[in-house]
Write an enzyme that holds these catalytic residues in place. Structure first.
Site, PDB file in Angstrom:
ATOM      1  CG  ASN A  14      -2.141  -0.915   0.949  1.00 49.43           C
ATOM      2  OD1 ASN A  14      -2.989  -0.618   0.116  1.00 49.43           O
ATOM      3  ND2 ASN A  14      -2.181  -2.039   1.648  1.00 49.43           N
ATOM      4  NE  ARG A  65      -0.883  -1.300  23.798  1.00 47.19           N
ATOM      5  CZ  ARG A  65      -0.889  -1.998  22.674  1.00 47.19           C
ATOM      6  NH1 ARG A  65      -0.617  -1.432  21.535  1.00 47.19           N
ATOM      7  NH2 ARG A  65      -1.164  -3.273  22.675  1.00 47.19           N
ATOM      8  CG  ASN A 107      -6.016   1.486   9.742  1.00 50.57           C
ATOM      9  OD1 ASN A 107      -4.893   1.131   9.370  1.00 50.57           O
ATOM     10  ND2 ASN A 107      -6.892   0.620  10.226  1.00 50.57           N
ATOM     11  CG  HIS A 109      -9.695  -3.128   8.869  1.00 52.15           C
ATOM     12  ND1 HIS A 109      -8.814  -3.737   9.750  1.00 52.15           N
ATOM     13  CD2 HIS A 109     -10.806  -3.896   8.865  1.00 52.15           C
ATOM     14  CE1 HIS A 109      -9.391  -4.816  10.257  1.00 52.15           C
ATOM     15  NE2 HIS A 109     -10.597  -4.943   9.738  1.00 52.15           N
ATOM     16  CG  LEU A 144      -8.676  -2.679  16.712  1.00 54.65           C
ATOM     17  CD1 LEU A 144      -7.284  -2.252  16.265  1.00 54.65           C
ATOM     18  CD2 LEU A 144      -8.658  -4.095  17.252  1.00 54.65           C
ATOM     19  CG  ASP A 145      -9.463  -1.978  12.812  1.00 50.44           C
ATOM     20  OD1 ASP A 145      -8.553  -1.248  12.392  1.00 50.44           O
ATOM     21  OD2 ASP A 145      -9.302  -3.184  13.053  1.00 50.44           O
ATOM     22  CD  GLU A 174      -5.854  -3.484   1.613  1.00 49.60           C
ATOM     23  OE1 GLU A 174      -6.393  -3.643   2.708  1.00 49.60           O
ATOM     24  OE2 GLU A 174      -4.685  -3.828   1.380  1.00 49.60           O
TER      25      GLU A 174
END
Ligand code: GRF
Length: 200
Positions: A14, A65, A107, A109, A144-145, A174
């Site tokens: 990508n 993190r 993002n 996905h 998340l997502d 994509e």
């Protein structure tokens, strides 16, 4: 010129689609920074081949993190970025990053969200006998997502499709849609209220 950063963890196909589109001027933008958390990501070689500014920030070098995100933030803040693209970046970002760049991080996905957030989306599609599959490009927040959807590309699942077939077919969607969406950011024509939906 849209100033873009791309975060990767692996193959970087990508990333490559964005590099190619910037070089062809289909995206009126420039990739000013590539960050990989994985020192062995093939995407690093792709970035180097095109002489892009590429940094490895290995998450394994950090205790938490938050510390990892602070190191990323430091790099991102060096440039006055317009857009940060997570392209196969396999780490969950904390609010340290997501709140610093609200509506500036997207993002990609490999599922039709909200179906199948997280990993192993192709496996789930096959296991559940889904007739439809696809990709989603969305803004990133701390779920998340879970951020607002910008664009989706749909494919029909064939009975004969194997995991590899789906991976390949999803990747080609994509590679068509990510540059298209980023070019809309560059033109200022991205619509935050109506999602783009395409069938392939
Ligand atoms: C893509 O399928 C993307 O949707 C997912 O990870 C994969 C990355 O592929 N988040 P690549 O590294 O861009 O080839």
């Amino acid at each position: 010129m849209l100033k873009i950063a791309v975060l990767i963890s692996g193959n970087g196909s990508n990333l490559q689609s964005l590099i190619d589109a910037c070089e062809k001027n289909t995206i009126r933008g420039e990739i000013q920074l590539v960050i990989s958390n994985n020192p062995n990501a093939f995407g690093i070689q792709r970035a180097k081949k095109h002489s892009l500014n590429c940094k490895v920030i290995n998450n394994e070098d950090f205790k938490s993190r938050e510390d990892f995100d602070l190191a990323i933030l430091q790099e991102l803040k060096k440039i006055n970025l317009d857009l940060i693209v997570l392209a196969g970046f396999m780490r969950i970002l904390t609010p340290i990053i997501t709140e610093s760049f609200e509506e500036k991080i997207i993002n990609i996905h490999p599922s039709l969200l909200p179906k199948y957030p997280g990993l192993n989306t192709h496996e789930s599609v096959i296991k559940n006998g889904d007739k439809k599959h696809g990709i989603t490009i969305h803004f990133v927040n701390d779920v998340l997502d879970g951020g607002k959807i910008i664009a989706q590309g749909e494919i029909s699942v064939r009975q004969s499709d194997t995991l590899q077939d789906l991976k390949k077919r999803i990747h080609s969607v994509e590679h068509a849609m990510l540059p298209m969406v980023v070019s809309k950011f560059a033109d200022g024509s991205i619509c935050k209220y109506e999602k783009i939906y395409k069938k392939f």
